[in-house]
Motif scaffolding. Structure first.
Motif, mmCIF file in Angstrom:
data_model
loop_
_atom_site.group_PDB
_atom_site.id
_atom_site.type_symbol
_atom_site.label_atom_id
_atom_site.label_comp_id
_atom_site.label_asym_id
_atom_site.label_seq_id
_atom_site.Cartn_x
_atom_site.Cartn_y
_atom_site.Cartn_z
ATOM 1 N N ALA A 39 15.958 -58.503 -76.768
ATOM 2 C CA ALA A 39 14.833 -57.960 -77.746
ATOM 3 C C ALA A 39 13.678 -57.630 -77.746
ATOM 4 O O ALA A 39 13.099 -56.380 -77.879
ATOM 5 N N ASP A 42 13.797 -54.209 -75.764
ATOM 6 C CA ASP A 42 13.697 -53.009 -76.768
ATOM 7 C C ASP A 42 12.388 -52.866 -77.428
ATOM 8 O O ASP A 42 11.913 -51.770 -77.731
ATOM 9 N N THR A 186 21.907 -65.850 -80.864
ATOM 10 C CA THR A 186 21.701 -64.476 -80.240
ATOM 11 C C THR A 186 22.183 -64.408 -78.830
ATOM 12 O O THR A 186 22.669 -63.317 -78.068
ATOM 13 N N ILE A 235 14.067 -54.524 -85.194
ATOM 14 C CA ILE A 235 14.660 -54.615 -83.752
ATOM 15 C C ILE A 235 15.012 -56.135 -83.424
ATOM 16 O O ILE A 235 16.022 -56.047 -82.960
ATOM 17 N N LEU A 236 14.263 -57.142 -84.072
ATOM 18 C CA LEU A 236 14.674 -58.520 -83.706
ATOM 19 C C LEU A 236 16.020 -58.473 -84.838
ATOM 20 O O LEU A 236 16.544 -59.430 -84.143
ATOM 21 N N HIS A 238 18.134 -56.635 -85.281
ATOM 22 C CA HIS A 238 19.359 -55.986 -84.643
ATOM 23 C C HIS A 238 19.810 -56.689 -83.757
ATOM 24 O O HIS A 238 21.133 -56.546 -83.236
ATOM 25 N N HIS A 239 18.950 -57.647 -83.047
ATOM 26 C CA HIS A 239 19.545 -58.560 -81.992
ATOM 27 C C HIS A 239 19.903 -59.869 -82.490
ATOM 28 O O HIS A 239 19.822 -60.844 -81.627
#
Length: 244
Positions: A39, A42, A186, A235-236, A238-239
């Motif tokens: 994460a 990215d 995750t 972004i977080l 998404h991960h």
């Protein structure tokens, strides 16, 4: 003169790597928990794209190790921990320049090698002494969470190997050096097709992830704001991280 402890030596080495003051005017040095690796890679790319004059330097390890390095003098600009207790120890030393803020949540997961040689089907199976169980050390956030979940379930299981970071636990499982491992949700995605997840049932616990600026440089506060903003949160998510 007293000999330097291992923690102090680690801090000095980290200081030599990152340099004085967390980096030059065009860098921001971020110390982040190992479970944040993909994460934050990215996040760093996105931040650099929006700020072409800034270079993001990332240092990943177990939260407890990073906290020890920072306490020993490593010059980080930002610290992102995998739990509040570790961050609170750093804040109590007066090292943070602003109160820590929770930016993400994660939950514990039980993973096995994809072929599941130990036939682990549920959390209670971990009480089988013939299984090789990997977990984080108790002082590491994922280790503390793992023990809390096992206690909640009344499962008597002692880890056969205790690691300094959650990614080290994941590696043991992906290499089939352990029949099962307690990691974060995750990390299941990070393991790709090499691991499978086993349901924990009702024994679900979450870790809050706090972040704080360590240096008073403007770029440190700006990176924290980015992390808390919509782009960083996207972004977080998404991960696989949950919003605070």
């Amino acid at each position: 003169m007293r000999p330097l402890s291992l923690g102090v030596l680690a801090g000095v080495l980290a200081w030599l790597v990152t340099g004085c003051g967390g980096g030059g005017e065009n860098t921001v040095t971020v110390y982040a928990a190992a479970s944040l690796s993909e994460a934050f890679e990215d996040l760093a790319d996105e931040y650099e794209a929006a700020n072409p004059d800034v270079d993001v330097r990332l240092n990943f390890a177990g939260s407890a190790r990073l906290a020890s390095q920072i306490s020993a003098g490593a010059r980080a600009d930002v610290f992102a921990s995998a739990n509040g207790a570790t961050m609170n120890r750093v804040a109590a030393e007066g090292i943070t320049v602003a109160p820590p803020v929770v930016f993400a949540r994660n939950r514990l997961a039980l993973v096995v090698p994809v072929d599941n040689p130990g036939n682990v089907a549920e959390l209670t199976d971990l009480s089988d002494d013939s299984l090789v169980l990997a977990a984080c050390a108790p002082e590491v956030p994922c280790g503390a969470l793992a023990r809390a979940v096992l206690n909640d379930a009344g499962v008597e299981a002692e880890p056969d190997t205790e690691e300094t970071s959650v990614r080290a636990v994941l590696t043991k499982v992906t290499l089939s050096e352990a029949d099962a491992g307690l990691v974060y949700a995750t990390d299941v995605a990070a393991g790709g097709g090499k691991v499978a997840s086993v349901p924990l049932g009702p024994q679900i616990r979450f870790n809050d992830y706090p972040v704080a600026a360590i240096s008073d440089r403007a770029v440190a506060a700006d990176f924290v704001d980015f992390l808390l903003g919509p782009n960083g949160q996207g972004i977080l998510w998404h991960h696989g991280f949950d919003s605070p």
